[in-house]
Design a protein around this motif. Structure first.
Motif, short mmCIF file in Angstrom:
data_model
loop_
_atom_site.label_atom_id
_atom_site.label_comp_id
_atom_site.label_asym_id
_atom_site.label_seq_id
_atom_site.Cartn_x
_atom_site.Cartn_y
_atom_site.Cartn_z
N PHE A 53 -7.79 3.87 4.66
CA PHE A 53 -7.07 3.96 3.61
C PHE A 53 -7.87 3.53 2.37
CE2 PHE A 53 -6.81 -0.45 5.00
CZ PHE A 53 -6.89 -1.15 4.07
N ASN A 54 -7.30 4.20 1.27
CA ASN A 54 -7.92 3.87 -0.20
C ASN A 54 -6.43 4.32 -0.68
OD1 ASN A 54 -7.91 6.90 -0.18
ND2 ASN A 54 -9.87 7.02 0.00
N THR A 55 -6.39 5.12 -1.90
CA THR A 55 -5.37 5.56 -2.52
C THR A 55 -4.15 6.14 -1.40
OG1 THR A 55 -6.37 5.86 -4.56
CG2 THR A 55 -4.15 6.67 -4.53
N GLU A 56 -4.95 7.13 -0.58
CA GLU A 56 -4.13 7.70 0.65
C GLU A 56 -4.38 6.85 2.09
OE1 GLU A 56 -2.42 10.64 0.06
OE2 GLU A 56 -2.94 10.45 -1.99
N VAL A 57 -3.48 7.24 2.91
CA VAL A 57 -3.86 6.48 4.40
C VAL A 57 -3.81 7.70 5.34
CG1 VAL A 57 -2.46 5.39 5.84
CG2 VAL A 57 -1.87 4.63 3.66
N THR A 58 -5.12 7.80 5.83
CA THR A 58 -5.24 8.79 6.74
C THR A 58 -5.46 7.99 8.35
OG1 THR A 58 -6.48 9.74 4.95
CG2 THR A 58 -7.01 10.47 7.31
N LYS A 59 -4.75 9.02 9.21
CA LYS A 59 -4.81 8.41 10.56
C LYS A 59 -6.12 9.40 11.11
CE LYS A 59 -1.57 9.44 13.13
NZ LYS A 59 -0.20 9.63 14.03
N VAL A 60 -7.24 8.66 11.72
CA VAL A 60 -8.23 9.33 12.11
C VAL A 60 -8.33 9.63 13.71
CG1 VAL A 60 -10.65 9.43 12.13
CG2 VAL A 60 -9.65 8.53 10.13
N ALA A 82 -4.12 1.25 -0.82
CA ALA A 82 -2.75 1.14 -0.35
C ALA A 82 -2.73 0.07 0.98
CB ALA A 82 -2.38 2.55 -0.01
N LEU A 83 -3.03 -0.98 0.96
CA LEU A 83 -3.18 -1.76 1.87
C LEU A 83 -1.56 -2.09 2.74
CD1 LEU A 83 -4.54 -3.86 3.77
CD2 LEU A 83 -3.81 -5.77 1.90
N GLU A 113 -4.52 -5.28 -2.59
CA GLU A 113 -3.49 -4.09 -2.52
C GLU A 113 -3.07 -3.86 -4.08
OE1 GLU A 113 -0.63 -1.90 -2.73
OE2 GLU A 113 -1.20 -2.45 -0.79
N ASN A 114 -3.08 -2.55 -4.38
CA ASN A 114 -2.82 -1.88 -5.69
C ASN A 114 -2.28 -0.56 -5.85
OD1 ASN A 114 -5.19 -0.48 -5.50
ND2 ASN A 114 -6.53 -1.67 -6.75
N ALA A 115 -2.04 0.06 -4.70
CA ALA A 115 -1.42 1.34 -4.58
C ALA A 115 -0.53 1.80 -3.71
CB ALA A 115 -2.82 2.38 -4.38
#
Length: 137
Positions: A53-60, A82-83, A113-115
């Motif tokens: 995760f960063n601004t987006e959350v991705t399931k790898v 985006a915690l 956390e900020n997104a």
């Protein structure tokens, strides 16, 4: 007789820009953890789900047998954090899957956390408390 439980593992790794200062340490930590878990849980049916995760959350990775998981190599920090969304999405997805109990969740983050747009800190806290008390997470 030992009451042995097959473990399902979720790893959430912060890939936001603030993690740049840590260099390769987050990636090394995740890979060491995976290697250790594979040694401890050899071919026992344990699974791993891996989210970044960063601004987006991705399931790898999604419920991949632990014995088939290789080293994580794709790690390029950028963006915001985006915690709460990552925690909320990952634990909710796992809870809605076939396995609800005895899950290990590991989070690698600098904690800033900020997104998040979907989950608040309070919402995530309530989800975690429920999973810990009712499902042995």
């Amino acid at each position: 007789m030992t009451n042995y439980r097959i473990q399902d593992i979720i790893i959430l790794m912060d890939e936001s820009g603030s993690m740049n200062s840590m260099g390769d340490e987050p990636l090394q930590t995740v890979n060491e953890f995976i290697t250790d878990q594979k040694r401890v849980n050899q071919n026992d049916g344990s699974t791993l789900s891996f989210w970044k995760f960063n601004t987006e959350v991705t399931k790898v990775l999604d419920n991949v047998p632990l014995s088939q998981v290789g080293l994580i190599t794709d790690y390029q920090p950028s963006g915001l954090t985006a915690l709460n969304d990552s925690i909320g999405m990952a634990v909710t997805a796992k809870f809605l899957s076939h396995k609800k109990d005895d899950v290990i969740c590991m989070i690698i983050s600098d904690g800033m956390e900020n997104a998040s747009c979907e989950y608040t800190t309070e919402h995530v806290k309530n989800i975690i408390e429920d999973l810990e008390s009712k499902h042995r997470w």
